[in-house]
Design an enzyme around this catalytic site. Structure first.
Site, PDB file in Angstrom:
ATOM      1  CG  ASP A 161      -5.714  61.480  57.972  1.00  8.88           C
ATOM      2  OD1 ASP A 161      -4.477  61.608  57.924  1.00  8.88           O
ATOM      3  OD2 ASP A 161      -6.355  61.468  59.035  1.00  8.88           O
ATOM      4  CG  ASP A 176     -10.402  59.364  60.558  1.00  6.61           C
ATOM      5  OD1 ASP A 176      -9.496  60.122  60.176  1.00  6.61           O
ATOM      6  OD2 ASP A 176     -10.216  58.478  61.406  1.00  6.61           O
ATOM      7  CG  ASP A 181      -8.865  64.818  58.401  1.00  7.68           C
ATOM      8  OD1 ASP A 181      -7.728  65.179  58.064  1.00  7.68           O
ATOM      9  OD2 ASP A 181      -9.100  63.731  58.965  1.00  7.68           O
TER      10      ASP A 181
END
Length: 563
Positions: A242, A540, A544
Protein backbone atom coordinates in the site's frame (compact mmCIF):
# COMPACT_ATOMS: atom_id res chain seq x y z
CA UNK A 1 5.90 -30.71 20.87
CA UNK A 2 7.97 -27.67 19.85
CA UNK A 3 5.34 -26.64 17.29
CA UNK A 4 2.54 -27.09 19.83
CA UNK A 5 4.32 -24.90 22.41
CA UNK A 6 5.03 -22.16 19.83
CA UNK A 7 1.44 -22.18 18.57
CA UNK A 8 0.13 -22.01 22.14
CA UNK A 9 2.25 -18.94 22.93
CA UNK A 10 1.05 -17.25 19.75
CA UNK A 11 -2.58 -18.04 20.51
CA UNK A 12 -2.28 -16.42 23.95
CA UNK A 13 -0.94 -13.19 22.43
CA UNK A 14 -3.63 -12.96 19.76
CA UNK A 15 -6.34 -13.88 22.26
CA UNK A 16 -5.34 -10.87 24.36
CA UNK A 17 -5.44 -8.68 21.27
CA UNK A 18 -8.91 -9.91 20.31
CA UNK A 19 -10.18 -9.33 23.85
CA UNK A 20 -9.04 -5.70 23.78
CA UNK A 21 -10.32 -5.14 20.26
CA UNK A 22 -13.86 -6.17 21.18
CA UNK A 23 -14.13 -3.67 24.05
CA UNK A 24 -15.63 -0.89 21.90
CA UNK A 25 -18.72 0.91 23.18
CA UNK A 26 -20.55 3.79 21.51
CA UNK A 27 -23.34 6.22 22.32
CA UNK A 28 -26.63 5.55 20.51
CA UNK A 29 -30.22 6.70 20.71
CA UNK A 30 -32.56 3.69 20.76
CA UNK A 31 -36.27 3.72 21.60
CA UNK A 32 -35.99 7.42 22.40
CA UNK A 33 -33.28 6.92 25.01
CA UNK A 34 -29.58 7.60 24.78
CA UNK A 35 -27.51 4.64 25.93
CA UNK A 36 -24.10 3.01 25.59
CA UNK A 37 -23.96 -0.24 23.62
CA UNK A 38 -21.30 -2.51 22.17
CA UNK A 39 -20.67 -2.16 18.44
CA UNK A 40 -21.66 -5.81 17.95
CA UNK A 41 -25.14 -5.07 19.36
CA UNK A 42 -26.04 -2.35 16.83
CA UNK A 43 -29.21 -2.80 14.79
CA UNK A 44 -30.68 -1.00 11.80
CA UNK A 45 -32.51 2.12 12.92
CA UNK A 46 -30.16 3.07 15.76
CA UNK A 47 -28.97 6.68 15.82
CA UNK A 48 -25.23 6.74 16.54
CA UNK A 49 -23.56 9.79 18.10
CA UNK A 50 -20.12 10.38 16.62
CA UNK A 51 -17.32 12.57 17.95
CA UNK A 52 -13.59 13.02 17.36
CA UNK A 53 -11.69 9.74 17.62
CA UNK A 54 -14.70 7.44 17.21
CA UNK A 55 -14.76 4.63 14.67
CA UNK A 56 -17.86 4.47 12.50
CA UNK A 57 -19.38 1.14 13.62
CA UNK A 58 -21.75 0.46 10.71
CA UNK A 59 -22.96 1.82 7.40
CA UNK A 60 -25.30 4.75 7.79
CA UNK A 61 -26.60 8.11 6.64
CA UNK A 62 -25.50 11.45 8.07
CA UNK A 63 -28.44 13.13 9.85
CA UNK A 64 -26.99 16.22 11.48
CA UNK A 65 -23.75 17.54 12.87
CA UNK A 66 -21.09 20.20 12.74
CA UNK A 67 -18.05 19.93 10.44
CA UNK A 68 -18.02 16.12 10.66
CA UNK A 69 -14.73 15.05 9.06
CA UNK A 70 -14.24 11.36 8.23
CA UNK A 71 -10.91 9.64 7.58
CA UNK A 72 -11.54 6.85 5.05
CA UNK A 73 -7.90 5.91 4.46
CA UNK A 74 -8.22 2.58 6.29
CA UNK A 75 -11.07 1.42 4.03
CA UNK A 76 -10.70 3.17 0.69
CA UNK A 77 -7.05 4.18 0.76
CA UNK A 78 -7.90 7.86 0.31
CA UNK A 79 -5.36 9.90 2.26
CA UNK A 80 -7.50 13.06 2.34
CA UNK A 81 -10.37 13.08 4.90
CA UNK A 82 -13.90 13.84 3.73
CA UNK A 83 -16.55 16.19 5.16
CA UNK A 84 -20.10 14.91 5.66
CA UNK A 85 -23.07 17.01 4.56
CA UNK A 86 -26.53 16.54 3.03
CA UNK A 87 -25.25 16.02 -0.52
CA UNK A 88 -22.58 13.60 0.73
CA UNK A 89 -24.30 11.72 3.57
CA UNK A 90 -23.01 8.13 3.35
CA UNK A 91 -20.74 6.90 6.13
CA UNK A 92 -18.74 3.69 5.81
CA UNK A 93 -18.11 1.17 8.56
CA UNK A 94 -14.50 1.04 9.72
CA UNK A 95 -13.71 4.70 8.99
CA UNK A 96 -12.76 7.14 11.74
CA UNK A 97 -14.00 10.56 12.83
CA UNK A 98 -11.15 13.03 12.53
CA UNK A 99 -13.00 16.23 13.32
CA UNK A 100 -16.34 17.69 14.31
CA UNK A 101 -19.33 15.76 15.58
CA UNK A 102 -22.56 14.38 14.22
CA UNK A 103 -25.34 11.81 14.22
CA UNK A 104 -25.93 9.02 11.77
CA UNK A 105 -28.79 6.60 11.12
CA UNK A 106 -27.64 2.98 10.90
CA UNK A 107 -28.79 1.42 7.61
CA UNK A 108 -26.68 -1.73 7.25
CA UNK A 109 -24.88 -3.95 9.73
CA UNK A 110 -23.02 -7.24 9.76
CA UNK A 111 -22.18 -9.21 6.65
CA UNK A 112 -24.42 -7.12 4.40
CA UNK A 113 -21.96 -4.23 4.50
CA UNK A 114 -18.95 -3.91 2.19
CA UNK A 115 -16.82 -4.54 5.25
CA UNK A 116 -18.75 -7.76 5.88
CA UNK A 117 -18.30 -8.89 2.29
CA UNK A 118 -14.61 -8.15 2.66
CA UNK A 119 -14.46 -10.34 5.75
CA UNK A 120 -16.15 -13.18 3.84
CA UNK A 121 -13.14 -13.38 1.55
CA UNK A 122 -11.01 -14.17 4.60
CA UNK A 123 -12.87 -17.47 4.98
CA UNK A 124 -12.28 -18.51 1.38
CA UNK A 125 -9.67 -21.13 0.57
CA UNK A 126 -7.64 -23.32 2.85
CA UNK A 127 -4.10 -23.46 4.10
CA UNK A 128 -1.61 -23.67 1.23
CA UNK A 129 1.77 -25.31 1.48
CA UNK A 130 4.69 -22.95 1.89
CA UNK A 131 7.65 -23.05 -0.56
CA UNK A 132 9.74 -24.84 2.05
CA UNK A 133 7.04 -27.44 2.61
CA UNK A 134 6.79 -28.03 -1.13
CA UNK A 135 10.56 -28.52 -1.35
CA UNK A 136 10.66 -30.79 1.69
CA UNK A 137 7.82 -32.87 0.26
CA UNK A 138 9.71 -33.11 -3.01
CA UNK A 139 12.88 -34.20 -1.22
CA UNK A 140 10.93 -36.75 0.83
CA UNK A 141 9.33 -38.16 -2.32
CA UNK A 142 12.69 -38.55 -4.06
CA UNK A 143 14.27 -40.15 -0.98
CA UNK A 144 11.29 -42.49 -0.68
CA UNK A 145 11.54 -43.63 -4.30
CA UNK A 146 15.30 -44.20 -4.05
CA UNK A 147 15.12 -46.16 -0.80
CA UNK A 148 12.19 -48.20 -2.08
CA UNK A 149 14.14 -49.11 -5.20
CA UNK A 150 17.26 -50.19 -3.29
CA UNK A 151 15.21 -51.98 -0.65
CA UNK A 152 13.38 -54.05 -3.25
CA UNK A 153 16.69 -54.68 -5.03
CA UNK A 154 18.33 -55.78 -1.75
CA UNK A 155 15.42 -58.09 -0.98
CA UNK A 156 15.56 -59.66 -4.45
CA UNK A 157 19.33 -60.18 -4.19
CA UNK A 158 19.00 -61.87 -0.79
CA UNK A 159 16.11 -64.07 -1.96
CA UNK A 160 18.02 -64.97 -5.14
CA UNK A 161 21.12 -65.91 -3.13
CA UNK A 162 19.03 -68.01 -0.74
CA UNK A 163 17.24 -69.84 -3.55
CA UNK A 164 20.52 -70.37 -5.40
CA UNK A 165 22.04 -72.05 -2.38
CA UNK A 166 18.97 -74.30 -2.07
CA UNK A 167 19.35 -75.35 -5.72
CA UNK A 168 23.10 -76.00 -5.39
CA UNK A 169 22.60 -78.23 -2.38
CA UNK A 170 19.56 -79.96 -3.94
CA UNK A 171 17.35 -78.71 -1.12
CA UNK A 172 14.88 -76.67 -3.20
CA UNK A 173 11.99 -78.93 -2.24
CA UNK A 174 13.12 -79.27 1.37
CA UNK A 175 11.79 -76.35 3.47
CA UNK A 176 11.93 -75.97 7.23
CA UNK A 177 11.09 -73.43 9.92
CA UNK A 178 14.70 -72.24 9.83
CA UNK A 179 14.24 -71.25 6.17
CA UNK A 180 11.13 -69.27 7.12
CA UNK A 181 13.07 -67.44 9.82
CA UNK A 182 15.81 -66.65 7.28
CA UNK A 183 13.25 -65.08 4.93
CA UNK A 184 11.83 -63.08 7.81
CA UNK A 185 15.36 -61.86 8.64
CA UNK A 186 15.80 -60.74 5.03
CA UNK A 187 12.54 -58.78 5.23
CA UNK A 188 13.68 -57.20 8.53
CA UNK A 189 16.90 -56.08 6.82
CA UNK A 190 14.88 -54.37 4.08
CA UNK A 191 12.63 -52.63 6.61
CA UNK A 192 15.71 -51.47 8.54
CA UNK A 193 17.18 -49.94 5.37
CA UNK A 194 13.95 -48.05 4.73
CA UNK A 195 13.73 -46.87 8.33
CA UNK A 196 17.34 -45.67 8.43
CA UNK A 197 16.98 -43.74 5.17
CA UNK A 198 14.05 -41.67 6.49
CA UNK A 199 15.38 -38.29 7.84
CA UNK A 200 13.37 -38.24 11.06
CA UNK A 201 15.33 -35.32 12.46
CA UNK A 202 14.68 -33.00 9.49
CA UNK A 203 11.15 -31.85 10.52
CA UNK A 204 12.34 -31.19 14.06
CA UNK A 205 15.35 -29.22 12.81
CA UNK A 206 13.15 -27.13 10.53
CA UNK A 207 10.64 -26.48 13.31
CA UNK A 208 13.36 -25.45 15.76
CA UNK A 209 14.93 -23.05 13.25
CA UNK A 210 11.54 -21.47 12.47
CA UNK A 211 10.74 -21.17 16.17
CA UNK A 212 14.07 -19.38 16.71
CA UNK A 213 13.29 -17.02 13.80
CA UNK A 214 9.84 -16.35 15.27
CA UNK A 215 11.38 -15.46 18.63
CA UNK A 216 13.73 -12.96 16.99
CA UNK A 217 10.80 -11.38 15.15
CA UNK A 218 8.83 -11.13 18.39
CA UNK A 219 11.77 -9.34 20.00
CA UNK A 220 11.54 -6.80 17.16
CA UNK A 221 7.84 -6.23 17.86
CA UNK A 222 6.45 -8.51 15.14
CA UNK A 223 3.76 -11.03 16.08
CA UNK A 224 3.88 -14.21 13.99
CA UNK A 225 0.51 -15.90 13.59
CA UNK A 226 1.80 -18.87 11.55
CA UNK A 227 5.22 -20.39 12.21
CA UNK A 228 5.74 -21.18 8.52
CA UNK A 229 5.56 -17.47 7.69
CA UNK A 230 9.11 -17.07 8.98
CA UNK A 231 10.53 -19.03 6.06
CA UNK A 232 8.02 -17.84 3.45
CA UNK A 233 9.34 -14.27 3.81
CA UNK A 234 12.69 -15.45 2.52
CA UNK A 235 11.08 -17.02 -0.57
CA UNK A 236 9.04 -13.99 -1.70
CA UNK A 237 9.44 -13.06 -5.35
CA UNK A 238 6.90 -10.23 -5.42
CA UNK A 239 5.82 -7.60 -2.87
CA UNK A 240 2.51 -5.73 -3.19
CA UNK A 241 2.45 -2.72 -0.89
CA UNK A 242 0.00 0.00 0.00
CA UNK A 243 1.10 3.64 -0.27
CA UNK A 244 -0.28 5.53 2.70
CA UNK A 245 1.59 4.72 5.93
CA UNK A 246 3.59 2.00 4.16
CA UNK A 247 5.69 4.00 1.73
CA UNK A 248 4.72 7.43 3.00
CA UNK A 249 4.51 8.85 6.51
CA UNK A 250 0.83 9.89 6.37
CA UNK A 251 2.05 13.19 7.79
CA UNK A 252 1.41 16.03 5.36
CA UNK A 253 4.13 18.68 5.08
CA UNK A 254 4.64 21.83 3.02
CA UNK A 255 7.03 20.92 0.21
CA UNK A 256 6.99 24.08 -1.95
CA UNK A 257 5.66 27.61 -1.65
CA UNK A 258 5.21 30.44 -4.13
CA UNK A 259 5.35 33.87 -2.49
CA UNK A 260 6.35 37.30 -3.74
CA UNK A 261 6.99 35.91 -7.24
CA UNK A 262 9.45 33.36 -5.85
CA UNK A 263 9.19 29.57 -5.62
CA UNK A 264 10.96 28.11 -2.60
CA UNK A 265 11.61 24.44 -1.86
CA UNK A 266 10.86 23.57 1.75
CA UNK A 267 12.97 20.70 3.07
CA UNK A 268 14.12 19.55 6.47
CA UNK A 269 12.95 20.62 9.88
CA UNK A 270 14.96 23.78 10.50
CA UNK A 271 13.58 26.33 8.02
CA UNK A 272 13.27 29.42 10.15
CA UNK A 273 15.25 31.58 7.75
CA UNK A 274 13.91 30.13 4.52
CA UNK A 275 11.78 33.15 3.65
CA UNK A 276 13.44 35.84 5.75
CA UNK A 277 16.40 35.88 3.40
CA UNK A 278 14.22 36.16 0.30
CA UNK A 279 11.28 38.40 1.18
CA UNK A 280 10.56 41.41 3.35
CA UNK A 281 9.55 41.28 6.99
CA UNK A 282 6.13 42.67 6.09
CA UNK A 283 5.41 39.80 3.70
CA UNK A 284 6.49 37.32 6.35
CA UNK A 285 4.21 38.95 8.95
CA UNK A 286 1.12 38.84 6.75
CA UNK A 287 1.93 35.21 5.84
CA UNK A 288 2.15 34.19 9.49
CA UNK A 289 -1.12 35.99 10.21
CA UNK A 290 -2.83 34.08 7.38
CA UNK A 291 -1.48 30.80 8.72
CA UNK A 292 -2.19 31.25 12.44
CA UNK A 293 -5.48 33.13 12.30
CA UNK A 294 -7.21 31.14 9.58
CA UNK A 295 -6.85 27.59 10.87
CA UNK A 296 -8.95 24.97 12.54
CA UNK A 297 -5.96 23.23 14.11
CA UNK A 298 -4.54 23.76 17.58
CA UNK A 299 -1.03 23.83 18.98
CA UNK A 300 -0.74 22.05 22.32
CA UNK A 301 2.21 21.19 24.52
CA UNK A 302 2.86 17.65 25.70
CA UNK A 303 4.35 16.55 29.01
CA UNK A 304 7.87 17.24 27.76
CA UNK A 305 6.98 20.79 26.73
CA UNK A 306 7.17 20.04 23.00
CA UNK A 307 4.62 21.46 20.60
CA UNK A 308 2.17 19.07 18.94
CA UNK A 309 -0.53 19.95 16.44
CA UNK A 310 -4.10 18.65 16.53
CA UNK A 311 -6.15 18.91 13.36
CA UNK A 312 -6.61 17.64 9.82
CA UNK A 313 -3.47 16.63 7.89
CA UNK A 314 -3.63 19.61 5.52
CA UNK A 315 -4.32 22.17 8.25
CA UNK A 316 -1.60 20.70 10.44
CA UNK A 317 0.93 20.85 7.61
CA UNK A 318 0.38 24.59 7.08
CA UNK A 319 0.38 25.33 10.80
CA UNK A 320 3.58 23.31 11.27
CA UNK A 321 5.17 25.32 8.44
CA UNK A 322 4.26 28.54 10.22
CA UNK A 323 5.91 27.30 13.40
CA UNK A 324 9.05 26.37 11.46
CA UNK A 325 9.18 29.92 10.13
CA UNK A 326 9.56 31.12 13.71
CA UNK A 327 5.96 32.15 14.29
CA UNK A 328 4.30 32.08 17.70
CA UNK A 329 0.78 30.65 17.52
CA UNK A 330 -0.34 31.74 21.00
CA UNK A 331 1.05 35.27 20.59
CA UNK A 332 -0.76 35.68 17.28
CA UNK A 333 -4.05 34.50 18.76
CA UNK A 334 -3.71 36.87 21.72
CA UNK A 335 -2.90 39.87 19.53
CA UNK A 336 -5.93 39.56 17.24
CA UNK A 337 -9.55 38.94 18.11
CA UNK A 338 -11.44 36.52 15.87
CA UNK A 339 -14.87 37.94 15.01
CA UNK A 340 -16.28 35.29 12.71
CA UNK A 341 -15.25 31.95 11.22
CA UNK A 342 -16.59 30.17 8.16
CA UNK A 343 -15.21 26.61 8.41
CA UNK A 344 -14.10 24.59 5.43
CA UNK A 345 -16.58 22.30 3.69
CA UNK A 346 -16.59 20.32 0.47
CA UNK A 347 -19.01 22.68 -1.25
CA UNK A 348 -17.23 25.98 -0.65
CA UNK A 349 -13.75 24.39 -0.70
CA UNK A 350 -12.39 27.26 1.37
CA UNK A 351 -12.14 28.49 4.93
CA UNK A 352 -12.50 32.15 5.91
CA UNK A 353 -12.04 34.11 9.09
CA UNK A 354 -12.67 37.74 10.08
CA UNK A 355 -10.44 39.34 12.72
CA UNK A 356 -10.34 42.70 14.45
CA UNK A 357 -7.06 44.58 14.09
CA UNK A 358 -5.53 46.17 17.24
CA UNK A 359 -5.35 49.57 15.52
CA UNK A 360 -8.97 49.40 14.35
CA UNK A 361 -10.63 47.99 11.29
CA UNK A 362 -11.14 44.44 10.13
CA UNK A 363 -9.13 41.97 8.12
CA UNK A 364 -10.47 38.87 6.38
CA UNK A 365 -8.33 35.85 5.58
CA UNK A 366 -9.25 33.14 3.10
CA UNK A 367 -7.62 29.77 2.48
CA UNK A 368 -8.72 26.97 0.19
CA UNK A 369 -8.64 25.34 -3.23
CA UNK A 370 -6.23 27.23 -5.45
CA UNK A 371 -8.54 27.84 -8.41
CA UNK A 372 -11.33 29.12 -6.16
CA UNK A 373 -9.26 31.45 -3.98
CA UNK A 374 -7.28 32.77 -6.95
CA UNK A 375 -10.53 33.69 -8.74
CA UNK A 376 -11.51 35.76 -5.66
CA UNK A 377 -8.30 37.86 -5.85
CA UNK A 378 -7.74 41.07 -7.79
CA UNK A 379 -4.43 41.97 -6.10
CA UNK A 380 -1.22 40.21 -5.12
CA UNK A 381 1.36 40.91 -2.43
CA UNK A 382 4.50 42.46 -3.93
CA UNK A 383 8.09 41.94 -2.80
CA UNK A 384 7.83 44.74 -0.23
CA UNK A 385 4.50 43.55 1.15
CA UNK A 386 2.29 46.11 -0.61
CA UNK A 387 -0.85 44.95 -2.47
CA UNK A 388 -0.53 45.56 -6.22
CA UNK A 389 -3.13 44.90 -8.96
CA UNK A 390 -3.15 41.34 -10.29
CA UNK A 391 -2.54 41.58 -14.04
CA UNK A 392 -3.65 38.97 -16.56
CA UNK A 393 -0.04 37.97 -17.12
CA UNK A 394 0.51 37.43 -13.40
CA UNK A 395 -2.74 35.48 -13.21
CA UNK A 396 -1.49 33.14 -15.96
CA UNK A 397 1.91 32.80 -14.29
CA UNK A 398 0.34 31.91 -10.96
CA UNK A 399 -1.95 29.41 -12.70
CA UNK A 400 1.14 27.82 -14.26
CA UNK A 401 2.72 27.60 -10.81
CA UNK A 402 -0.39 25.86 -9.45
CA UNK A 403 -0.42 23.41 -12.37
CA UNK A 404 3.30 22.79 -11.90
CA UNK A 405 2.79 21.95 -8.24
CA UNK A 406 -0.11 19.66 -9.16
CA UNK A 407 2.01 17.80 -11.74
CA UNK A 408 4.40 16.93 -8.92
CA UNK A 409 1.50 15.38 -6.98
CA UNK A 410 1.37 18.32 -4.55
CA UNK A 411 -1.93 19.40 -3.02
CA UNK A 412 -2.16 23.16 -3.60
CA UNK A 413 -3.79 25.84 -1.46
CA UNK A 414 -3.90 29.61 -1.81
CA UNK A 415 -3.66 32.09 1.08
CA UNK A 416 -5.27 35.51 0.70
CA UNK A 417 -6.41 38.50 2.80
CA UNK A 418 -8.53 41.63 2.52
CA UNK A 419 -8.58 44.72 4.74
CA UNK A 420 -12.00 46.11 5.65
CA UNK A 421 -12.38 49.63 6.96
CA UNK A 422 -16.12 49.48 7.55
CA UNK A 423 -16.79 47.65 10.80
CA UNK A 424 -20.55 47.87 10.37
CA UNK A 425 -20.50 44.72 8.22
CA UNK A 426 -18.40 42.78 10.68
CA UNK A 427 -20.62 39.73 10.36
CA UNK A 428 -20.12 39.46 6.61
CA UNK A 429 -16.94 37.90 5.23
CA UNK A 430 -16.39 39.09 1.64
CA UNK A 431 -16.21 36.70 -1.31
CA UNK A 432 -14.12 38.90 -3.62
CA UNK A 433 -11.52 41.64 -3.69
CA UNK A 434 -8.82 39.63 -1.89
CA UNK A 435 -5.06 40.04 -2.12
CA UNK A 436 -3.15 36.84 -2.89
CA UNK A 437 -0.35 36.08 -0.42
CA UNK A 438 1.02 32.67 -1.37
CA UNK A 439 0.46 29.36 -3.12
CA UNK A 440 1.37 26.40 -0.93
CA UNK A 441 2.22 22.90 -2.19
CA UNK A 442 1.65 20.08 0.31
CA UNK A 443 2.53 16.40 0.06
CA UNK A 444 2.78 13.22 2.09
CA UNK A 445 6.55 12.58 2.09
CA UNK A 446 8.18 9.21 1.56
CA UNK A 447 9.32 7.41 4.70
CA UNK A 448 13.06 7.47 5.44
CA UNK A 449 14.73 4.31 4.19
CA UNK A 450 11.99 3.36 1.71
CA UNK A 451 14.10 4.09 -1.40
CA UNK A 452 16.96 1.99 -0.07
CA UNK A 453 14.60 -0.85 0.89
CA UNK A 454 12.99 -0.89 -2.57
CA UNK A 455 16.41 -0.88 -4.23
CA UNK A 456 17.53 -3.78 -2.04
CA UNK A 457 14.45 -5.77 -3.05
CA UNK A 458 15.02 -5.08 -6.74
CA UNK A 459 18.66 -6.13 -6.49
CA UNK A 460 17.51 -9.37 -4.84
CA UNK A 461 15.20 -10.08 -7.79
CA UNK A 462 12.01 -9.20 -5.94
CA UNK A 463 9.40 -7.23 -7.88
CA UNK A 464 7.75 -4.40 -5.91
CA UNK A 465 4.26 -3.21 -6.87
CA UNK A 466 2.28 -0.33 -5.35
CA UNK A 467 -1.48 -0.83 -4.92
CA UNK A 468 -3.29 2.22 -3.53
CA UNK A 469 -6.68 3.86 -3.41
CA UNK A 470 -5.19 7.30 -4.08
CA UNK A 471 -5.34 9.09 -7.44
CA UNK A 472 -3.12 8.07 -10.33
CA UNK A 473 -0.97 11.22 -10.42
CA UNK A 474 -0.04 11.01 -6.74
CA UNK A 475 0.61 7.29 -7.06
CA UNK A 476 2.91 7.79 -10.07
CA UNK A 477 4.89 10.55 -8.36
CA UNK A 478 5.41 8.55 -5.14
CA UNK A 479 6.27 5.38 -7.07
CA UNK A 480 8.90 7.20 -9.11
CA UNK A 481 10.36 8.78 -6.00
CA UNK A 482 10.59 5.37 -4.31
CA UNK A 483 12.08 3.71 -7.38
CA UNK A 484 9.09 1.40 -7.93
CA UNK A 485 7.87 2.83 -11.26
CA UNK A 486 10.39 2.46 -14.08
CA UNK A 487 10.34 3.55 -17.70
CA UNK A 488 9.10 0.17 -18.93
CA UNK A 489 6.50 -0.26 -16.16
CA UNK A 490 2.76 0.37 -16.29
CA UNK A 491 0.59 2.46 -13.96
CA UNK A 492 -3.17 1.85 -14.24
CA UNK A 493 -6.33 2.64 -12.30
CA UNK A 494 -8.60 0.05 -10.74
CA UNK A 495 -11.45 0.30 -13.32
CA UNK A 496 -8.93 -0.09 -16.15
CA UNK A 497 -7.37 -3.10 -14.45
CA UNK A 498 -10.76 -4.80 -14.08
CA UNK A 499 -11.49 -4.43 -17.81
CA UNK A 500 -8.14 -5.83 -19.01
CA UNK A 501 -6.83 -9.37 -19.33
CA UNK A 502 -4.56 -10.23 -16.38
CA UNK A 503 -2.07 -11.93 -18.71
CA UNK A 504 -1.65 -8.67 -20.65
CA UNK A 505 -1.32 -6.14 -17.84
CA UNK A 506 0.12 -7.92 -14.78
CA UNK A 507 3.65 -8.68 -16.10
CA UNK A 508 4.34 -4.95 -16.60
CA UNK A 509 2.10 -3.64 -13.81
CA UNK A 510 4.01 -1.66 -11.19
CA UNK A 511 1.38 0.79 -9.90
CA UNK A 512 -2.39 0.40 -9.44
CA UNK A 513 -4.32 3.49 -8.30
CA UNK A 514 -7.98 4.01 -7.35
CA UNK A 515 -8.10 0.33 -6.44
CA UNK A 516 -10.84 -1.44 -4.52
CA UNK A 517 -10.19 -4.21 -2.00
CA UNK A 518 -11.41 -6.69 -4.61
CA UNK A 519 -8.78 -5.40 -7.06
CA UNK A 520 -6.00 -6.10 -4.56
CA UNK A 521 -7.41 -9.58 -3.93
CA UNK A 522 -7.63 -10.30 -7.67
CA UNK A 523 -4.07 -9.12 -8.29
CA UNK A 524 -2.63 -11.32 -5.55
CA UNK A 525 -4.68 -14.33 -6.70
CA UNK A 526 -3.53 -13.95 -10.31
CA UNK A 527 0.11 -13.49 -9.31
CA UNK A 528 0.04 -16.71 -7.26
CA UNK A 529 -2.11 -18.98 -9.41
CA UNK A 530 -1.34 -17.80 -12.95
CA UNK A 531 2.24 -16.55 -12.71
CA UNK A 532 3.50 -18.82 -9.91
CA UNK A 533 4.81 -15.94 -7.78
CA UNK A 534 5.46 -16.16 -4.06
CA UNK A 535 3.58 -13.00 -3.03
CA UNK A 536 4.07 -10.86 0.06
CA UNK A 537 1.51 -8.14 0.84
CA UNK A 538 2.04 -5.24 3.25
CA UNK A 539 -0.97 -3.29 4.48
CA UNK A 540 -2.36 -1.37 7.41
CA UNK A 541 -6.03 -0.87 6.61
CA UNK A 542 -9.20 -2.90 6.51
CA UNK A 543 -9.14 -2.63 2.72
CA UNK A 544 -5.92 -4.68 2.71
CA UNK A 545 -7.30 -7.58 4.79
CA UNK A 546 -8.44 -9.85 1.94
CA UNK A 547 -5.17 -9.41 0.03
CA UNK A 548 -3.17 -10.06 3.20
CA UNK A 549 -5.09 -13.29 3.73
CA UNK A 550 -4.75 -14.44 0.13
CA UNK A 551 -0.99 -13.77 -0.07
CA UNK A 552 1.69 -16.33 0.71
CA UNK A 553 2.89 -13.98 3.44
CA UNK A 554 0.79 -11.12 4.84
CA UNK A 555 2.61 -8.36 6.68
CA UNK A 556 -0.13 -6.54 8.61
CA UNK A 557 0.96 -3.36 10.36
CA UNK A 558 -2.03 -3.41 12.71
CA UNK A 559 -2.57 0.35 12.43
CA UNK A 560 -6.11 0.50 11.15
CA UNK A 561 -7.89 -2.82 11.07
CA UNK A 562 -5.56 -5.42 9.54
CA UNK A 563 -5.12 -7.18 12.86
Amino acid sequence: MVTAISDYKQSLQFRDLDREKKKIFIQVTRDGQRQKVCTYDLVVGDIVHLSIGDQVPAYGIFISGHSLLIDESSLSGQSEPRYMYEENPFLLAGTKVQGGSGKMLVTTVGMRTEWGKLMETLNEGGEDETPLQVKLNGVATIIGKIELFFSVLEFLVLIGRFLGEKVIHNEFTDWSSADALTLIDYFAVVVTIIDVAVPEGLPLAVTLSLAFAMKKLMNDGALVRHLSACETMGSASCICTDKTRMLTTNHMVVDKIWIANTISNVEGNNRKDILQSEISERVLDITLQAIFQNTGSKVVKDKDGKNSILGTPTESAILEFGLRLGGDFEAQRREFKIVKVEPFNSVRKKMSVLIALPAGGMRAFCKGASEIVLSMCDKVVSDNGEPVPLSEEQFRNITDVINGFASEALRTLCLAFKDLNDSSNENNIPDSGYTLIAVVGIKDPVRPGVKEAVQTCLEAGITVRMVTGDNINTARAIAKECGILTSDGEAVEGPEFRNMSPADIIPKLQVMARSLPSDKHTLVTQLRNTFGEVVAVTGDGTNDASALHEADIGLAMGIAGTE
